[in-house]
Design a protein around this motif. Structure first.
Motif, PDB file in Angstrom:
ATOM      1  N   ALA A  15      15.265 -20.443  55.725  1.00 49.41           N
ATOM      2  CA  ALA A  15      15.160 -20.725  54.279  1.00 49.41           C
ATOM      3  C   ALA A  15      15.592 -19.746  53.604  1.00 49.41           C
ATOM      4  O   ALA A  15      15.507 -18.559  53.665  1.00 49.41           O
ATOM      5  N   ASP A  16      16.250 -20.039  52.368  1.00 50.84           N
ATOM      6  CA  ASP A  16      16.559 -18.732  51.373  1.00 50.84           C
ATOM      7  C   ASP A  16      15.450 -18.862  50.558  1.00 50.84           C
ATOM      8  O   ASP A  16      15.245 -17.473  49.646  1.00 50.84           O
ATOM      9  N   LEU A  17      14.605 -19.750  50.029  1.00 52.46           N
ATOM     10  CA  LEU A  17      13.540 -19.770  49.111  1.00 52.46           C
ATOM     11  C   LEU A  17      12.498 -20.657  49.708  1.00 52.46           C
ATOM     12  O   LEU A  17      12.681 -21.486  50.411  1.00 52.46           O
ATOM     13  N   VAL A  18      11.406 -20.641  49.274  1.00 54.75           N
ATOM     14  CA  VAL A  18      10.333 -21.450  49.677  1.00 54.75           C
ATOM     15  C   VAL A  18       9.635 -22.154  48.209  1.00 54.75           C
ATOM     16  O   VAL A  18       9.782 -21.487  47.221  1.00 54.75           O
ATOM     17  N   GLN A  19       9.097 -23.415  48.418  1.00 58.51           N
ATOM     18  CA  GLN A  19       8.243 -23.929  47.195  1.00 58.51           C
ATOM     19  C   GLN A  19       7.143 -24.627  47.609  1.00 58.51           C
ATOM     20  O   GLN A  19       7.163 -25.087  48.827  1.00 58.51           O
ATOM     21  N   VAL A  20       6.165 -24.912  46.825  1.00 62.37           N
ATOM     22  CA  VAL A  20       5.033 -25.344  47.109  1.00 62.37           C
ATOM     23  C   VAL A  20       4.569 -26.461  46.036  1.00 62.37           C
ATOM     24  O   VAL A  20       5.002 -26.234  44.843  1.00 62.37           O
ATOM     25  N   ALA A  21       3.882 -27.331  46.435  1.00 62.29           N
ATOM     26  CA  ALA A  21       3.346 -28.444  45.405  1.00 62.29           C
ATOM     27  C   ALA A  21       1.917 -28.346  45.482  1.00 62.29           C
ATOM     28  O   ALA A  21       1.125 -27.868  44.422  1.00 62.29           O
ATOM     29  N   ARG A  22       0.974 -28.635  46.423  1.00 57.75           N
ATOM     30  CA  ARG A  22      -0.280 -28.808  46.663  1.00 57.75           C
ATOM     31  C   ARG A  22      -0.934 -27.520  46.536  1.00 57.75           C
ATOM     32  O   ARG A  22      -1.967 -27.457  45.776  1.00 57.75           O
ATOM     33  N   GLY A  23      -0.416 -26.419  46.588  1.00 58.08           N
ATOM     34  CA  GLY A  23      -1.051 -25.116  46.652  1.00 58.08           C
ATOM     35  C   GLY A  23      -1.237 -24.887  44.935  1.00 58.08           C
ATOM     36  O   GLY A  23      -2.162 -24.068  44.517  1.00 58.08           O
ATOM     37  N   PHE A  24      -0.322 -25.422  44.147  1.00 64.00           N
ATOM     38  CA  PHE A  24      -0.082 -25.374  42.670  1.00 64.00           C
ATOM     39  C   PHE A  24      -1.340 -26.284  42.041  1.00 64.00           C
ATOM     40  O   PHE A  24      -1.832 -25.934  41.164  1.00 64.00           O
ATOM     41  N   MET A  25      -1.253 -27.591  42.787  1.00 60.64           N
ATOM     42  CA  MET A  25      -2.363 -28.490  42.455  1.00 60.64           C
ATOM     43  C   MET A  25      -3.707 -27.783  42.475  1.00 60.64           C
ATOM     44  O   MET A  25      -4.517 -28.024  41.814  1.00 60.64           O
ATOM     45  N   ILE A  26      -3.917 -27.316  43.639  1.00 61.33           N
ATOM     46  CA  ILE A  26      -5.397 -26.513  43.770  1.00 61.33           C
ATOM     47  C   ILE A  26      -5.429 -25.457  42.912  1.00 61.33           C
ATOM     48  O   ILE A  26      -6.815 -25.396  42.462  1.00 61.33           O
TER      49      ILE A  26
END
Length: 529
Positions: A426-437
């Protein structure tokens, strides 16, 4: 005196009626009601007692979550994983004591440490402008009480220097220069409420350099409220990019592209937890959301399984080119990898045509969703680490890896997991549930019901009031900063001056027998594990 005894007698009588007569009458009524109803077989055979069973069934998940599951056994996230998202946001700290709770006898990836690590001053990082944030400090913590206060805590941003920025779409009229290795994965307004989206926008904006993906629900003022960089997602339902009749409207792309904060567009082909279009219950579709999506209010929305505008690589590449030309900004696709052959076909078409996406957001099958079906979530698509290896290999084998950036998502919630994803391709990573929490999610698993008790995944006005934007935005900022700092800390331990230099040579895989394999050169073996 007589009046006193009369009052005592009256009080005793009232208490007797309330505590004995009323419960007894209620139980008798429930007994005969349960015996006579025809819906529940348990209640017909075991009146009243069956209701105790249903009560325990309803409260069981909460009891297991808080009392009976150990720190590493909960799903989709264990208590340990949950705390690793909560604590950095609230206290801006990821320190632990005594030792790791990881099961070191289980197979898994490990980051190869260097004999001679890097000093902080040797790192290629831009920490020149501090981020104005706040975090909590515990004053006193007892068995039943905790006193804490929030205080200002200017923090280092841990950004990539401009020269090290990840450039998406370098040949576009307006390339996207990304200086944060971490961003927010797609979450729609409608799936999340306005307070949640606003808190995320403001927190991400304060952290600087990070991006926010709108999700398939279209771009709202809440996404723009904090000034973050935006990846505007376009789904098969074309929400926000359609005519009232549901046809694709290229003028809507031009309108969004004219907004400075919109840095790229993403076509959503699939998502980790669902290989189909999105779903939103009608009660979530308020008039405001319906206007943004160009749909009817309070009507359940189901996106088509795929875009009607294309049905093969050739027509998809033409559609990508149309959007890129209209907006002048990079265009990517969001996919879930199902096989090496599938990745090879995508890369082959890119080589053959000289066309294709500027970036690929690859979502692992362990990725989340506000609403999906169990059969899709459990069994379709490959987990992120396998998918990353396959996609990166295919793009390299066909000689097109330098033309496209890979953004990884799928339960990448801590710096070490992000580092492994970067090392795998990967060049970049992204998060969804971590931000929800970070904004208050307690994993109640009610995202699809509009009954989120924390006010996150709901459009109900009464429930949303629980989420205080001016408090939660700092947790979002702190979560990002802690993640980015952790990535640089891991890179230094691996002897690298930047996490952008992590690759497979920095990974070791430990199998179930304790045998260690260098990942580079053993990819086929590891994919078979």
């Amino acid at each position: 005196m007589n009046t006193f005894f009369e009052n005592v007698s009256l009080t005793a009588m009232i208490l007797f009626i309330l505590l004995v007569i009323v419960p007894a009458v209620t139980l008798v009524w429930l007994f005969f009601y349960d015996r006579g109803q025809k819906q529940h077989s348990i209640l017909r055979n075991f009146p009243i007692l069956g209701r105790v069973r249903y009560f325990l069934e309803q409260t069981g998940p909460e009891f297991r979550q808080y009392l009976f599951s150990d720190d590493n056994s909960g799903k989709p996230f264990s208590r340990e994983e949950y705390l690793h998202m909560v604590l950095p946001g609230k206290y801006k700290s990821s320190l632990i004591g005594f030792g790791s709770k990881r099961d070191f006898e289980e197979p898994g990836y490990y980051i190869r440490n260097a004999m001679f690590t890097k000093q902080n001053e040797e790192m290629r990082v831009d920490n020149s402008d501090l981020v104005d944030t706040r975090h909590y400090v515990i004053d006193d913590e007892g068995l039943f009480t905790r006193r804490e206060h929030m205080e200002d805590a200017p923090a280092l941003p841990w950004l990539l220097p401009p020269d090290d920025a990840v450039v998406i779409g370098p040949d576009c009229r307006e390339p996207f220069h990304v200086r944060s290795l971490l961003g927010q994965s797609a979450m729609s307004f409608g799936s999340l409420g306005k307070n949640a989206i606003t808190a995320l926008s403001k927190g991400i904006g304060m952290a600087k350099g990070a991006w926010m993906n709108t999700g398939e629900g279209g771009l709202s003022d809440y996404h723009l409220s904090g000034g973050p960089e935006i990846i505007a997602q376009i789904s098969s339902g074309l929400f926000g990019y359609r005519t009232p009749e549901g046809e694709f409207d290229i003028e809507k792309v031009k309108e969004k592209a004219a907004i400075a904060n919109v840095r790229a567009f993403e076509l959503k082909l699939a998502q980790g937890a669902k290989m189909r279009g999105g779903h939103v219950e009608g009660e979530k579709v308020t008039e405001e959301i319906a206007k943004i999506r160009t749909v009817e209010p309070y009507t359940t929305i189901n996106s088509p399984n795929r875009f009607r505008e294309f049905d093969d690589y050739s027509s998809m590449f033409e559609f990508i080119g149309e959007i890129r030309e209209a907006g002048g900004k990079p265009v990517g696709i969001k996919v879930v990898i199902g096989s090496k052959g599938e990745a090879d076909e995508l890369a082959g078409w890119m080589k053959k045509t000289g066309k294709g996406p500027d970036f690929i957001s690859v979502d692992g099958s362990e990725g989340g969703s506000g609403a999906t079906y169990q059969d899709l979530a459990d069994s379709l698509g490959l987990p992120i680490r396998t998918a990353l290896t396959i996609l990166d290999d295919s793009l390299r084998e066909h000689g097109v890896r330098d033309r496209v950036k890979i953004i990884a998502s799928g339960k990448i919630t801590t710096p070490d997991k992000a580092a492994v994803a970067l090392a795998l391709g990967a060049d970049l990573v992204q998060v969804a549930r971590g931000f929800m929490i970070s904004v208050g999610c307690i994993m109640a698993l009610k995202c699809h019901t509009n009954e989120c008790p924390a006010g996150v995944a709901t459009t109900d006005e009464d429930l949303q009031r629980a989420l205080v934007v001016d408090e939660k935005k700092y947790r979002v900022t702190n979560y990002i900063l802690t993640m980015r700092e952790g990535l640089f800390r891991i890179a230094a331990a691996a002897g690298l001056d930047s996490p952008t230099k992590l690759d497979r040579t920095h990974l070791v895989y430990l199998d179930e027998r304790g045998r260690a394999y260098p990942v580079q050169g053993h990819d086929e073996h590891l994919r078979a594990q």
